[in-house]
Design a protein around this motif. Sequence first.
Motif, short mmCIF file in Angstrom:
data_model
loop_
_atom_site.label_atom_id
_atom_site.label_comp_id
_atom_site.label_asym_id
_atom_site.label_seq_id
_atom_site.Cartn_x
_atom_site.Cartn_y
_atom_site.Cartn_z
N ARG B 383 -46.63 0.55 -32.93
CA ARG B 383 -48.04 0.59 -33.31
C ARG B 383 -48.24 1.48 -34.53
O ARG B 383 -47.43 2.37 -34.80
N PRO B 384 -49.30 1.22 -35.28
CA PRO B 384 -49.49 1.99 -36.51
C PRO B 384 -49.78 3.46 -36.23
O PRO B 384 -50.26 3.81 -35.15
N VAL B 385 -49.47 4.27 -37.21
CA VAL B 385 -49.73 5.70 -37.10
C VAL B 385 -50.42 6.17 -38.37
O VAL B 385 -50.43 5.47 -39.38
N SER B 386 -51.02 7.38 -38.29
CA SER B 386 -51.68 7.95 -39.46
C SER B 386 -50.74 8.94 -40.15
O SER B 386 -50.06 9.70 -39.48
N VAL B 387 -50.75 8.90 -41.47
CA VAL B 387 -49.96 9.88 -42.23
C VAL B 387 -50.92 10.75 -43.02
O VAL B 387 -51.72 10.24 -43.81
N ILE B 412 -48.66 1.98 -41.37
CA ILE B 412 -49.30 3.30 -41.42
C ILE B 412 -50.63 3.21 -42.16
O ILE B 412 -50.88 2.29 -42.94
N GLU B 413 -51.48 4.19 -41.88
CA GLU B 413 -52.60 4.45 -42.78
C GLU B 413 -52.31 5.78 -43.44
O GLU B 413 -51.73 6.68 -42.84
N ILE B 414 -52.66 5.89 -44.73
CA ILE B 414 -52.34 7.09 -45.48
C ILE B 414 -53.63 7.82 -45.80
O ILE B 414 -54.56 7.23 -46.37
N ILE B 415 -53.69 9.08 -45.41
CA ILE B 415 -54.89 9.87 -45.71
C ILE B 415 -54.47 11.06 -46.58
O ILE B 415 -53.70 11.91 -46.14
N VAL B 416 -54.93 11.05 -47.82
CA VAL B 416 -54.66 12.18 -48.69
C VAL B 416 -55.86 13.11 -48.61
O VAL B 416 -56.98 12.70 -48.90
N ARG B 459 -57.18 7.47 -37.66
CA ARG B 459 -57.60 6.45 -36.71
C ARG B 459 -56.67 6.35 -35.53
O ARG B 459 -57.03 5.86 -34.48
N TYR B 460 -55.42 6.74 -35.73
CA TYR B 460 -54.42 6.43 -34.70
C TYR B 460 -54.06 7.66 -33.87
O TYR B 460 -54.41 8.79 -34.21
N ASP B 461 -53.33 7.41 -32.82
CA ASP B 461 -53.08 8.49 -31.86
C ASP B 461 -51.84 9.30 -32.20
O ASP B 461 -51.51 10.25 -31.54
#
Lengths: 422, 761
Positions: B383-387, B412-416, B459-461
């Motif tokens: 499942r996707p994860v947040s970076v 992944i979703e990328i949060i800078v 968004r992810y756990d």
Amino acid sequence: MTAPTFPTAGSPFPPAGPPLPTTGPLLPPETGNGAQNADGNAAGSGAGSPAPARRGPVRDRYFDLLRALALFRVVLYHLTGWAWLPIVFPSMGVMFALAGTLMARSLKRPAAQVIRSRVRRLLPPLWLLGAIGVTGMVAQGWGPDAEGHPGWWWQHLTYWILPLSDPPYAYDVAGIEGILGESWPEDLAGPLWYIRAYLWFVLFSPLLLRCLRKLPWPTLLAPLALSVVMRLELFSTTERLDSAITDFSTFGACWVLGMAHQEGVLKRLPAYIVPSIAPLFAGAGLWWASHEGFRSGFDLDSIPLAQALWSFGCVLLLLHYSPSWTEWPRRLRAFDRPITLLNSRAVTVYLWHNVCILTAATLYDRLWSVDALSENVPWLLESWIPVLLVTWALIALCVLAFGWAEDVAAKRRPQLWPDGRS
Amino acid sequence: MTHPAPRGRHDRSQRTAGKHTGPQQPAGPRTARKKNVRKRNRRKLPMRYLLPFMLLVALLAMLMLRGYVHSEILADHRVRDADSNTQVPKDVRSGGPVIDARSGDATTLRIPDRRIVLTFDDGPDPVWTPKVLDKLKEYGAHGVFFVTGNMAARHPELVERMVAEGHEIGLHTFNHPDLSYQSTERIDWELSQNQLALAGAAGIRTSIFRPPYSSFSYAMDNKSWPVTEYIGRRGYLTVVNDTDSEDWKRPGVRAIVERATPKDGKGAIILMHDSGGDRSQTVAALDTLLPDLKEQGYTFTRLTTALDAPSAHTPVTGFALWKGKAFVSAVAVSERVTGVLVVGLAAIGVLVLARFGLMLLLSFLHARKVRRKDFSWGEPLTRPVSVLVPAYNERECIEATVRSLAVSEHPIEIIVIDDGSTDGTADLVEAMRLPGVRVVRQQNAGKPAALNNGIRHARYDIVVMMDGDTVFEPSTVGELVQPFADPRVGAVAGNAKVGNRDSLIGAWQHIEYVMGFNLDRRMYDVLGCMPTIPGAVGAFRREALERVGGMSEDTLAEDTDVTMALHRDGWRVVYAENARAWTEAPESVQQLWSQRYRWSYGTMQAIWKHRRAVIERGPSGRFGRVGLPFVSLFMVVAPLLAPLIDVFLLYGLVFGPTGKTVAAWFGVLVVQAVCAAYAFRLDKERMVHLISLPLQQILYRQLMYVVLLQSWITALTGGRLRWQKLRRTGAVEAPGGTSAQRPQGPGADAGFGAVDRRPYV
């Protein structure tokens, strides 16, 4: 007291090589790429004089500093004989490495031409020394019968002209009472091993350079390996040849290192390699020195393998950090003139310094006959510092009297005091 | 010795400026830029080095003193062969054993018949002198002890006992050189140091002297006679002997007695030794000699008693007495210091070797476990994860960082999170227009705040955290999150690698990182006490983070802090060896210093913060009683003792045994090298970098000690204040600004990246 201390046979002497890119005697000076004259700039360009320096390849002041330090250290060491001095600064290795750098740079031109010009610049100052020295020895009774082999005497005398082996000198001459001690011929000829070693390196350089380009590391390490072989005494030739091979192997690695520096071999390595391995070589040298019984009077000069390893390690580091100064750092600016002078008269200083030390010591010892001094300030008469000052004063006189030979060799207009000020 | 658990670069500068200005911080210059740093540095350096330097000097001084009284320095073991004796007056050569050269003409004295003066040289010795004294007491005999200054200084209580029991003391020089080789200055010095030790030990001076290596009057020669004359002029009686027991050759009790016994009831000075080796024969000989001679009517007296002269002792008072006492006490301290140091060295030796052994064993077990073909954490996690990428002025690196994430094999979703950068970092990222990349801007607030902000936006756990200057491999995220298939796992540490490893300082850090990740972290993993999730590459279960309250600003090392908190909450923290992240190590000593200071001081803070775990129950107590002490021991205490190795290396090199010292040092080096080589093999790294290991041991390690020492000093002096919740003062400045304090205002900033890398103490 202050008799100059001579390193024992095979000893290392200080190298004299003053390679100035612009004026260097022992070492060939190199001019800009376009320069036709192998020997450097046009006549008249004093060493370090700003104008030529700007035209030619930029002169590396870091190298100038190293060369001047080396020369100063050599004189100090020959005066005091302190065993630790060659460890603090391995002059010989430094000088040969700098010479190797310049040689590699010159060898872009045809080898024969480079060798010829290099030799031509090296020998006239030596001939001048020989003319005066040999005349003096003969005047004091040295001659073909001195050792019972007139044929050899004449034959060996040719080494004063082309020093492929050490030039011979007289034993047991009288000296000049109160001015020049009895050992003067030995002191005079002692430093000449450097000229002989230098000549060998010059002759071998084209070959060394070709090997270096093909197999850099084996070529760098080969002289060290040869040094090990010499220590093992696996073979032996004549005494003269043995000592030449020993010096060749002792400082060959430094010479090749200088060439490798010029060729960029060291720069191609990741930066951490050199500082990591250099202490290993140097440490091995120290270990071997202590293993062989390093002590005062039996220093690196007497332990060629240790000398080779220690010098190699130190020179490796010095070249690695080589900052290539085109201008003096602020703190060194004040020393510009003495350093420039030392660089442009390095051969003269080197060739004559030992006689100067002997003379200075002999002269200074006369003060013992002054009761007021010997009773009240014996410590002053025992001190080496005044002798050093006198020595440098005498060396300055030699520069004035004999320095022109270097200019003549370089086909330049002779200068009296080439300290960079025109 | 210990490898600080590397964490990657980002955290190095995080908390710097204003917000960490604890109350004890100088208000002004916290965020110096490089240019300023240098200047300030020059002023600050002495303070920083002063304490370590003084410690080192004191230690070396003590060791020197010890070397001095143990004859390891200034010792001269030459002994001159006999010379001709043409200059020795005939009267002396044929005279008695007591030579009085105090006036111009030397005279000699003999011991009257039926009197014996027993003399014992070279003592006092802690083993044999008490036995000799016991024997003399047993037979009611007195004698003369010619003590050396160094032995007297080391065993003053024995000298005191000699005097108390009625024996006479004579000088025997300070460290027993052959005086005929020495200058008059050295002879004066030998005598005065000997008197000094005597004054300190027993409060007396003496006027009798025996030269080392002396024998009989008739053995005086042209070399030793001038010395005797000189010493006479200094006011001493020179005492040689009539009979020489030669007990130092250990010829057997009978031979000693035979040689010592004078003929025909004559008086005699008998030479014996109570020091310098096994003196059991001497002691045994006394048992025969004393009763035998007593039977013949002999008495055993002090020298001056035998000569019917006044005692040779004069009491010392005033300054001279205090000087002597000070000297003897300093020697006593130095002996004790050395003892303490040896114990410390043994402790550190055991600790270091045990640690290496444990590391090798546990990392072997760990590697075998996770590399088994059938090993898995559970169902593959897809499942996707947040970076989260916190960034402060990362203009140079951020692009490469984000691009490396964009090609991740794991969804992944990328949060800078841009922490108020002033160099347009956020704009740069936005301009890249990559899908799945979000930029969150905030006012400069520090890395923990940026991370907390990122967590809120995630968004992810499962949350992966990295630095703005770190580059991931495409498989990194996938590898990093697999352990979360095990529901007990709360956090995962990845494997940070040094990218710029070609410089010397980079190569050293490369070795350190490879060892730190492949040995230390595997060991901690197996032991269940991983102290730090590296900021450069780590992943957290969001639920776990929320339970412990997210990232905290209580310490300088929020990564260590949060990891410990997770342990206390009962989560497992594991190591994922294949989750590689490439980071840039500090290139200058200055930057390295500041990074490591933060790490080591932050670790101390975190340990202190979580100290209550020691007494708690449940998983927290387990961590407190196993993990915390373990981490403290290896990360905080052991490195503090480690400099002892270098102190002893120096001492051994200078005073010997040089060979053994060097061998021991190389032994440790080989152990290091073996461990490092194993770590490199585990990580499939090229071994060539190990060539810089020896130099690392000489230069780099010491730098780390000083940093750690600095942390200790901070902690022990003003550091307590920092444990409070740090207030945001806003007293920060733009990286380009001067060091003046600025009023808070929008745009005032400071943060990770380029700001000061060197926290002030």
